[in-house]
Design a protein around this motif. Structure first.
Motif: not given
Length: 64
Positions: A33-50
């Motif tokens: 596995r890999s661990r990712l850090g995601i930086e994005a504006p609050t209006d960008v929705r980030i959702v895990r596929n599952e």
């Protein structure tokens, strides 16, 4: 689909019209596995596929 190989600490930038939309940093990796850090504006929705699939299944069960 773009497939990239990255090492710990490396960053991938998602850009649109010359503007950075989000930055994805490889925080940690091991064999499975890999661990990712995601930086994005609050209006960008980030959702895990599952989780999105579970939501769709529940909506189908409930007739929504």
């Amino acid at each position: 689909m773009l497939v990239l190989s990255r090492r710990k600490g490396e960053i991938v930038k998602l850009m649109q019209s010359g503007n950075v939309i989000a930055e994805i940093t490889i925080v940690e990796t091991d064999k499975t596995r890999s661990r990712l850090g995601i930086e994005a504006p609050t209006d960008v929705r980030i959702v895990r596929n599952e989780l999105e699939k579970l939501k769709e299944e529940k909506e189908t069960e409930n007739g929504l």
